[in-house]
Design an enzyme around this catalytic site. Structure first.
Site, short mmCIF file in Angstrom:
data_model
loop_
_atom_site.label_atom_id
_atom_site.label_comp_id
_atom_site.label_asym_id
_atom_site.label_seq_id
_atom_site.Cartn_x
_atom_site.Cartn_y
_atom_site.Cartn_z
N PRO A 2 0.83 -1.21 0.00
CA PRO A 2 0.00 0.00 0.00
C PRO A 2 0.86 1.26 0.00
CG PRO A 2 -0.79 -1.57 1.63
CD PRO A 2 0.51 -2.09 1.12
N GLU A 3 0.43 2.26 -0.76
CA GLU A 3 1.15 3.52 -0.78
C GLU A 3 0.56 4.47 0.27
OE1 GLU A 3 2.66 4.83 -4.42
OE2 GLU A 3 2.56 2.87 -5.36
N LYS A 51 4.26 5.25 5.16
CA LYS A 51 3.59 3.95 5.13
C LYS A 51 3.40 3.38 6.53
CE LYS A 51 5.25 3.08 0.47
NZ LYS A 51 5.82 2.12 -0.49
N ARG A 283 12.09 -2.91 -7.24
CA ARG A 283 10.73 -2.96 -7.77
C ARG A 283 10.75 -2.70 -9.27
NH1 ARG A 283 7.00 -1.87 -3.76
NH2 ARG A 283 5.44 -2.66 -5.24
#
Length: 297
Positions: A2-3, A51, A283
């Site tokens: 989740p951002e 986060k 990523r």
């Protein structure tokens, strides 16, 4: 993972449901052993930064949660459900769980790309919250929480200015695509926003930080705040402008919500060039080699 928009959204919802109330907390499967420290205490506030989310119970008792790659919350109204799955923690209000179930559902974070923010339980009607699969779920002292804040970069959703981010980028030889994934540079910016913000800035992700103009960094910061705020309502994280989409009006289709993120091999909406991908900072990075003027490759 989740951002920042998702973390702030959870914090707002849980504050609306529980802040100022006595909260019950347990760890049904025994993996959260400090539940007794906060069970039955009044929740003062819920804080979000980057986060990380913190539930402040006062007296050096802050429940820290970092969802990581696998973590997610489930919310509900009415009575507590039976314990299912790898349930790390659940939080509830005794009075609220005695009320009947109200309309609304709790949608998994993994469904964000199909979630327009409608159909959820009204935050004030949430009676219980369950947490599964977090990277961290532990009790922080105020000193430890403050140390976390000191390590993190500014957060676009907390009204922070970009000066700390600009200063760190300006002295770094690392690629801007790598720097934007560093939470000590910009807290809450994740892989989706990295790709989309760089595209909207027409900036190569491979440009060394020290070569990025301050005006460009300020523009990226401003857009991050706007787009992440919008993503707190519409969990799809729509980053394309209407004029650039194949469909100029009407609902935003799933395949036109992003300029480059997960669009590898497909044509850029602006240049028609094939979107490329490679791994950067652990990523998958996505970019358009024409629109983002890829001189570094």
């Amino acid at each position: 993972m989740p951002e920042g928009n998702e973390i702030h959204r959870w914090a707002e919802r849980h504050a609306a449901a529980f802040a100022g109330k006595i909260v019950r907390v347990d760890g049904p499967q025994g993996r959260f052993t400090d539940a007794a420290m906060i069970d039955g205490r009044k929740l003062k506030r819920v804080m979000a930064v980057g986060k990380h989310v913190g539930y402040d119970f006062g007296k050096d008792l802050i429940l820290h949660v970092h969802l990581g790659l696998q973590g997610d919350f489930t919310e509900g109204s009415g009575p507590l459900p039976d314990v299912r799955g790898a349930l790390r923690l659940r939080m509830w209000n005794d009075a609220a769980v005695k009320r009947p179930v109200v309309p609304g559902v709790s949608k998994r974070h993994a469904w964000y790309s199909d979630d327009d923010g409608t159909g959820h339980i009204e935050p004030s009607k949430v009676a219980w919250v369950e947490l599964r699969g977090p990277m961290d779920c532990s009790i922080y002292s105020q000193e430890k929480w403050d140390a976390l804040l000191e390590r993190l970069g500014p957060d676009p959703l907390n009204g922070d200015g970009p000066e700390k981010m600009i200063a760190r980028v300006a002295k770094s030889k690392k690629a801007i695509g790598e720097l934007l994934m560093d939470q000590s540079v910009a807290a809450g910016v994740g892989n989706i926003f990295r790709a989309e913000l760089l595209f909207r800035a027409r900036l190569s992700p491979f440009t060394p930080g020290k070569e990025v103009a301050e005006s460009t960094l300020r523009s990226i910061w401003k857009e991050a705040g706007v787009l992440m705020k919008a993503g707190m309502v519409d969990r799809r994280i729509v980053t394309t402008k209407p004029k650039d989409r194949p469909h100029k009006s009407g609902p935003v289709l799933k395949e036109e919500a992003h300029y480059v993120y997960r669009r590898q091999g497909r044509p850029c909406f602006i240049s028609g060039t094939k979107i490329l991908t490679k791994v950067m900072a652990g990523r998958n990075l996505f970019w358009c080699p024409v629109c983002q003027d890829l001189k570094a490759e």
